[in-house]
Design an enzyme around this catalytic site. Structure first.
Site, PDB file in Angstrom:
ATOM      1  N   ASP A   1       4.296  -3.021  -5.916  1.00  0.00           N
ATOM      2  CA  ASP A   1       5.117  -3.482  -7.036  1.00  0.00           C
ATOM      3  C   ASP A   1       5.768  -4.825  -6.700  1.00  0.00           C
ATOM      4  O   ASP A   1       6.124  -5.077  -5.557  1.00  0.00           O
ATOM      5  CB  ASP A   1       6.189  -2.442  -7.370  1.00  0.00           C
TER       6      ASP A   1
ATOM      7  N   CYS B   1       7.114   0.390 -11.087  1.00  0.00           N
ATOM      8  CA  CYS B   1       7.315   1.748 -11.584  1.00  0.00           C
ATOM      9  C   CYS B   1       8.547   1.845 -12.485  1.00  0.00           C
ATOM     10  O   CYS B   1       9.317   0.891 -12.626  1.00  0.00           O
ATOM     11  CB  CYS B   1       7.460   2.695 -10.403  1.00  0.00           C
TER      12      CYS B   1
ATOM     13  N   CYS C   1      12.851   2.007  -4.552  1.00  0.00           N
ATOM     14  CA  CYS C   1      12.548   1.100  -5.667  1.00  0.00           C
ATOM     15  C   CYS C   1      13.777   0.264  -6.017  1.00  0.00           C
ATOM     16  O   CYS C   1      13.650  -0.907  -6.390  1.00  0.00           O
ATOM     17  CB  CYS C   1      12.104   1.891  -6.894  1.00  0.00           C
TER      18      CYS C   1
ATOM     19  N   CYS D   1       3.707   0.171  -2.324  1.00  0.00           N
ATOM     20  CA  CYS D   1       3.245   0.524  -3.668  1.00  0.00           C
ATOM     21  C   CYS D   1       2.625  -0.670  -4.386  1.00  0.00           C
ATOM     22  O   CYS D   1       1.969  -0.494  -5.409  1.00  0.00           O
ATOM     23  CB  CYS D   1       4.394   1.075  -4.510  1.00  0.00           C
TER      24      CYS D   1
HETATM   25 FE1  FES Z   1       7.032   0.720  -6.146  1.00  0.00          FE
HETATM   26 FE2  FES Z   1       8.924   2.099  -7.256  1.00  0.00          FE
HETATM   27  S1  FES Z   1       7.041   2.858  -6.598  1.00  0.00           S
HETATM   28  S2  FES Z   1       8.981   0.074  -6.609  1.00  0.00           S
END
Ligand code: FES
Length: 124
Positions: free
Chosen positions: A36, A59, A103, A34
């Site tokens: 992140d 997120c 996550c 993702c």
């Molecule tokens: Fe990337 Fe939650 S979607 S940490």
């Protein structure tokens, strides 16, 4: 996607958000899928996590678990903090949707990375 009320509370009003400039340990982790990224900063004295802060670019679940995870390790010994699992963080948030469990792993890994950095710095 249904988040618990606790998740939304921590997302809207995250605890321990920010940066510790003179941190004793810094953990940086990311999820390549993702994109992140999370930073965890810790201050340690007499083997106790005196202070902890996080910066999370991610997120809702990543921010809420950072907030809860940092709450959970504050005041704990280094060994106790190392035992915090992503499941414990998710449970403290009254659960996460299954698709969002990964996550919470960022938080567990971020905490571990910060502590490893601290231990590594102690040795050098
Ligand atoms: Fe990337 Fe939650 S979607 S940490």
């Amino acid at each position: 996607m249904m988040y618990s009320q606790k998740v939304m509370e921590h997302f809207r009003n995250p605890h321990n958000h920010g940066k510790i400039e003179d941190a004793d340990g810094v953990g940086k982790v990311g999820n390549p899928v993702c994109g992140d990224v999370m930073y965890i900063y810790i201050k340690v004295k007499d083997n106790i996590i005196q202070d902890v802060k996080f910066e999370t670019f991610g997120c809702v679940a990543a921010i809420a678990t950072s907030s809860m995870g940092t709450d959970l390790i504050k005041g704990k010994t280094v060994e106790e903090a190392l035992e915090i699992t992503n499941k414990a963080v998710a449970e403290a948030l009254e659960g996460l949707p299954p698709a969002k469990m990964h996550c919470s792993l960022l938080t567990e890994e971020g905490i571990k990375a910060a502590i490893e950095d601290y231990i590594h710095k102690q040795k050098s």
